[in-house]
Scaffold this active site. Sequence first.
Site, short mmCIF file in Angstrom:
data_model
loop_
_atom_site.label_atom_id
_atom_site.label_comp_id
_atom_site.label_asym_id
_atom_site.label_seq_id
_atom_site.Cartn_x
_atom_site.Cartn_y
_atom_site.Cartn_z
CB ILE A 150 5.06 -0.13 -7.16
CG1 ILE A 150 5.36 0.01 -8.70
CG2 ILE A 150 6.20 0.32 -6.10
CD1 ILE A 150 3.99 -0.25 -9.56
CD GLU A 182 1.50 9.36 -7.08
OE1 GLU A 182 1.86 9.73 -5.97
OE2 GLU A 182 0.64 8.61 -7.14
N GLY A 211 -1.58 4.94 -5.43
CA GLY A 211 -0.67 5.73 -6.17
C GLY A 211 0.36 4.52 -6.29
CD GLU A 212 3.01 2.40 -3.47
OE1 GLU A 212 3.51 1.24 -3.83
OE2 GLU A 212 3.02 2.61 -2.05
N GLY A 213 1.94 4.04 -8.98
CA GLY A 213 1.73 3.45 -10.35
C GLY A 213 1.19 2.05 -10.21
#
Length: 348
Positions: free
Chosen positions: A92, A169, A310-312
């Site tokens: 990210i 997240e 994930g992580e955006g």
Amino acid sequence: MDFDIRPPATELAAALQHRIDRKTKPHGALGRLEALALQIGLAQQTLNPQIRQPHVAVFAGDHGAARAGVSAFPQEVTWQMVENFLAGGAAINVFCRQMGLDLTIVDAGVNHDFGRRPGLVDAKVANGTANYLEAPAMSADQCRAAVARGRDLAHALAANGCNLVGFGEMGIGNTASATLLTCCLAGADLRTATGRGTGLDDAGVSRKQKLLGEALARGGRISEPLAALAEYGGFEIAMMVGAMLGAAEKRMVLLIDGFIVTSALLVAHAIAPQILPYCVFAHRSKEQGHAVQLEHLGVDALMDLDLRLGEGTGAALAFPLVQAAVNFLNDMASFDSARVDGQLEPGR
């Protein structure tokens, strides 16, 4: 909890569509970007939408059920990955730097003391949730506190000039939590909603499904959104719920990432369905339950790249498409301004 979210007025729709249709292109030739331009124009209530100070917020929290084996990774990876975010070394970070996106990491409930750190917002509710195999993940008061803190974070971003926020997240075990919320709020079958998360093999998926079945047998399939969130959620999911609702109150564009972020949106949507016009769904996750969520919400994602990090990361990667939609609406010549005959052949 009450949220003042007003669906976008539709009076501008015809004028926006006319502006889109009069650009120097065949009708509909920019496909999904045209619908995206219309959506953002309506969300901002203007014929000239702008993206200002775009931001990604990554919410981190630990889950008590992680120690029961619902994930392939130990719980300690949560705080270790937060350190990686703060050091600028995660995916990210790479994508936000590439796309010119500001990035904030939010400690919603990690089982670790980070101290005061640049780039880290300390919104910790507790050092992780309880094990929902044995008891509710959080108390009603903890759930409300997490939602309220998320709302405040979104309002603070808006006050600083941000009008687009992407959600990410981090939390070992949070795909399991998202699965339970999807079963409760989207009516999903447990087998259909349970995926591999951080990389479980077939035996691991079977174990995860068995454990989640036990959780549902204990806590039930709860349809009331905040009650389901308190029963099975994580602090990072709860804080995203509040941040999503708070962002929609401020008419911000919400760039929704994958499975876990969409589980938070399921809760937010159940609380305030009028949030949906402000949401742009970045991608269709490889996590199999995401398709169930998108179908329940009646939406399509912009991309399908087999992502499941994930992580955006999906939100960051989709941002240039959002910017492109706004840019063509504002900067592309019209048939009139370019003195081009508008009777182009459709489909060319």
